[in-house]
Design a protein around this motif. Structure first.
Motif, PDB file in Angstrom:
ATOM      1  N   SER A  88       2.835  -7.459   1.290  1.00  0.00           N
ATOM      2  CA  SER A  88       3.383  -8.534   0.458  1.00  0.00           C
ATOM      3  C   SER A  88       4.887  -8.329   0.281  1.00  0.00           C
ATOM      4  O   SER A  88       5.404  -7.237   0.511  1.00  0.00           O
ATOM      5  CB  SER A  88       2.662  -8.444  -0.902  1.00  0.00           C
ATOM      6  N   TYR A 103       8.674   0.359 -16.571  1.00  0.00           N
ATOM      7  CA  TYR A 103       9.195   0.075 -15.217  1.00  0.00           C
ATOM      8  C   TYR A 103      10.607   0.633 -15.065  1.00  0.00           C
ATOM      9  O   TYR A 103      10.934   1.283 -14.069  1.00  0.00           O
ATOM     10  CB  TYR A 103       9.171  -1.438 -14.994  1.00  0.00           C
ATOM     11  N   THR A 113       9.144 -12.679  -4.906  1.00  0.00           N
ATOM     12  CA  THR A 113       7.922 -12.092  -4.343  1.00  0.00           C
ATOM     13  C   THR A 113       6.814 -12.271  -5.381  1.00  0.00           C
ATOM     14  O   THR A 113       7.024 -12.906  -6.418  1.00  0.00           O
ATOM     15  CB  THR A 113       8.108 -10.573  -4.103  1.00  0.00           C
TER      16      THR A 113
HETATM   17  N1  LIG Z   1      10.747  -8.547  -6.418  1.00  0.00           N
HETATM   18  C1  LIG Z   1      11.707  -8.028  -7.160  1.00  0.00           C
HETATM   19  O1  LIG Z   1      12.405  -8.761  -7.881  1.00  0.00           O
HETATM   20  C2  LIG Z   1      11.993  -6.544  -7.100  1.00  0.00           C
HETATM   21  C3  LIG Z   1      13.176  -6.095  -7.678  1.00  0.00           C
HETATM   22  C4  LIG Z   1      13.464  -4.741  -7.650  1.00  0.00           C
HETATM   23  C5  LIG Z   1      12.598  -3.858  -7.062  1.00  0.00           C
HETATM   24  N2  LIG Z   1      11.432  -4.302  -6.522  1.00  0.00           N
HETATM   25  C6  LIG Z   1      10.530  -3.312  -5.938  1.00  0.00           C
HETATM   26  O2  LIG Z   1      10.206  -3.682  -4.610  1.00  0.00           O
HETATM   27  C7  LIG Z   1       8.962  -3.098  -4.261  1.00  0.00           C
HETATM   28  C8  LIG Z   1       8.099  -4.161  -3.612  1.00  0.00           C
HETATM   29  O3  LIG Z   1       7.790  -5.154  -4.588  1.00  0.00           O
HETATM   30  P1  LIG Z   1       7.667  -6.708  -4.240  1.00  0.00           P
HETATM   31  O4  LIG Z   1       8.680  -7.406  -5.020  1.00  0.00           O
HETATM   32  O5  LIG Z   1       7.602  -6.899  -2.790  1.00  0.00           O
HETATM   33  O6  LIG Z   1       6.265  -7.030  -4.961  1.00  0.00           O
HETATM   34  P2  LIG Z   1       4.829  -7.423  -4.394  1.00  0.00           P
HETATM   35  O7  LIG Z   1       4.938  -8.639  -3.558  1.00  0.00           O
HETATM   36  O8  LIG Z   1       3.933  -7.436  -5.574  1.00  0.00           O
HETATM   37  O9  LIG Z   1       4.462  -6.201  -3.427  1.00  0.00           O
HETATM   38  C9  LIG Z   1       4.031  -4.960  -3.942  1.00  0.00           C
HETATM   39  C10 LIG Z   1       3.416  -4.160  -2.822  1.00  0.00           C
HETATM   40  O10 LIG Z   1       3.024  -2.871  -3.334  1.00  0.00           O
HETATM   41  C11 LIG Z   1       1.695  -2.607  -2.908  1.00  0.00           C
HETATM   42  N3  LIG Z   1       1.021  -1.727  -3.865  1.00  0.00           N
HETATM   43  C12 LIG Z   1       0.883  -1.907  -5.203  1.00  0.00           C
HETATM   44  N4  LIG Z   1       0.165  -0.905  -5.726  1.00  0.00           N
HETATM   45  C13 LIG Z   1      -0.154  -0.067  -4.693  1.00  0.00           C
HETATM   46  C14 LIG Z   1      -0.882   1.146  -4.605  1.00  0.00           C
HETATM   47  N5  LIG Z   1      -1.465   1.714  -5.666  1.00  0.00           N
HETATM   48  N6  LIG Z   1      -1.013   1.733  -3.382  1.00  0.00           N
HETATM   49  C15 LIG Z   1      -0.448   1.170  -2.295  1.00  0.00           C
HETATM   50  N7  LIG Z   1       0.251   0.028  -2.317  1.00  0.00           N
HETATM   51  C16 LIG Z   1       0.381  -0.582  -3.513  1.00  0.00           C
HETATM   52  C17 LIG Z   1       1.022  -3.974  -2.815  1.00  0.00           C
HETATM   53  O11 LIG Z   1      -0.048  -3.958  -1.896  1.00  0.00           O
HETATM   54  P3  LIG Z   1      -1.617  -3.925  -2.236  1.00  0.00           P
HETATM   55  O12 LIG Z   1      -1.819  -4.736  -3.488  1.00  0.00           O
HETATM   56  O13 LIG Z   1      -2.229  -4.521  -1.014  1.00  0.00           O
HETATM   57  O14 LIG Z   1      -1.932  -2.478  -2.399  1.00  0.00           O
HETATM   58  C18 LIG Z   1       2.167  -4.819  -2.249  1.00  0.00           C
HETATM   59  O15 LIG Z   1       2.206  -4.694  -0.839  1.00  0.00           O
HETATM   60  C19 LIG Z   1       8.391  -2.520  -5.548  1.00  0.00           C
HETATM   61  O16 LIG Z   1       8.617  -1.124  -5.578  1.00  0.00           O
HETATM   62  C20 LIG Z   1       9.192  -3.213  -6.630  1.00  0.00           C
HETATM   63  O17 LIG Z   1       9.271  -2.439  -7.816  1.00  0.00           O
HETATM   64  C21 LIG Z   1      11.118  -5.624  -6.520  1.00  0.00           C
END
Ligand SMILES: NC(=O)c1ccc[n+]([C@@H]2O[C@H](COP(=O)([O-])OP(=O)(O)OC[C@H]3O[C@@H](n4cnc5c(N)ncnc54)[C@H](OP(=O)(O)O)[C@@H]3O)[C@@H](O)[C@H]2O)c1
Length: 267
Positions: free
Chosen positions: A14, A156, A191
């Protein structure tokens, strides 16, 4: 630059991890895609192949980063695929949407299991492989929340600050061994992060909030990150909103930033 490099992305089912998978596939990397949802990982893998990647250049290793006992065998499986791991992108993560007063300790622990200990444990398993290779690249998707504390994200922000500290400290230990470390600090990116975020009682927030809805497109985010990797940046800020300016304000005028954040939280 990444052709035939073995790149392992967690959270590849994702969002940012998925978008990075497409970028690396375009570059001819060998990809290891990890997360818990096999159907979503298969969808991402098929999409890479439909866009021209060789089917035998992409593999799935199902992984829950909180299952520490399973990590050694998962890492062995990943290494066995191509005999090496050139890059690990510690990207899997979950966010939070709850005030401190409303947040159970179990929820704080869950956030730390995924966002901190899962990443440390996987990094510790992969590090000896990179040390033996004499090369490697560790990256982590941290966050602007790893530099600035904001409302409804106490757990967080604490987790992301911890990751900035961990990977900055790791860089100082392993640069002499040919291992690069990159911290990625995204602002708001569109996302599923807020849908998957935890409320105080540990249940899912389940909706897209306004900040995320107004955030940077995830494809654009991935291409900024790739440019940063190619330039050898040690820290990659990526985002388009006021939160990116907040990084500079925090650095030079911390008191002004604290006031701005408190005002925004109470408005
Ligand atoms: N979007 C933002 O605004 C933003 C900003 C700053 C930082 N980030 C960081 O970017 C990273 C990716 O987030 P995203 O925005 O792409 O959100 P997302 O679309 O919710 O993706 C999160 C991903 O993490 C995986 N995940 C969650 N728990 C897990 C676990 N226990 N074991 C293995 N995989 C796990 C999920 O896959 P499954 O559910 O299939 O396991 C999914 O692929 C995160 O670290 C987030 O904190 C995001």
């Amino acid at each position: 630059m990444f052709e035939n490099q073995v790149v392992w992305i967690t959270g590849a089912s994702s969002g940012i991890g998925e978008a990075l998978a497409y970028e690396f596939a375009k570059c001819g990397a060998r990809l290891i895609l990890s997360a818990r949802r096999e159907d979503e990982l298969t969808r991402v893998m098929q999409s890479c192949v439909q866009n021209g990647a060789a089917a035998d250049s992409i593999s799935i290793v199902l992984l829950d980063v909180t299952d520490e006992a399973a990590l050694p065998s998962k890492v062995a499986d990943a290494q066995a695929l191509w005999g090496r791991i050139d890059m690990l992108i510690n990207n899997a993560g979950i966010s939070q949407r709850s005030l401190c007063i409303d947040t159970d300790m179990a929820t704080y622990r869950r956030l730390f299991e995924v966002d901190v200990f899962g990443k440390i444990a996987l990094t510790k398993e992969v590090l000896p492989i990179m040390l033996k290779q004499g090369s490697g690249h560790m990256a982590v998707t941290a966050s602007v929340a790893g530099k600035i504390g904001v409302s409804q994200r106490t757990g967080y922000c604490a987790a992301k600050h911890a990751m900035m500290g961990f990977f900055d400290a790791l860089r100082s230990e392993v640069s002499k061994d040919g291992i690069r470390v990159t911290t990625i600090t995204p602002g708001f990116i569109r996302t599923a992060i807020s849908e998957h975020a935890l409320k105080g009682d540990g249940s899912k927030f389940g909706k897209v909030d306004a900040n995320i809805a107004g955030g940077m497109d995830v494809k654009e985010c991935a291409s900024v990150i790739m440019r940063g990797f190619k330039k050898g940046k040690q820290e990659i800020p990526v985002g388009k909103g006021i939160e990116m300016k907040a990084l500079t304000i925090k650095r030079f005028f911390p008191n002004m930033l604290f006031k701005m954040v408190a005002k925004a939280s109470n408005s």
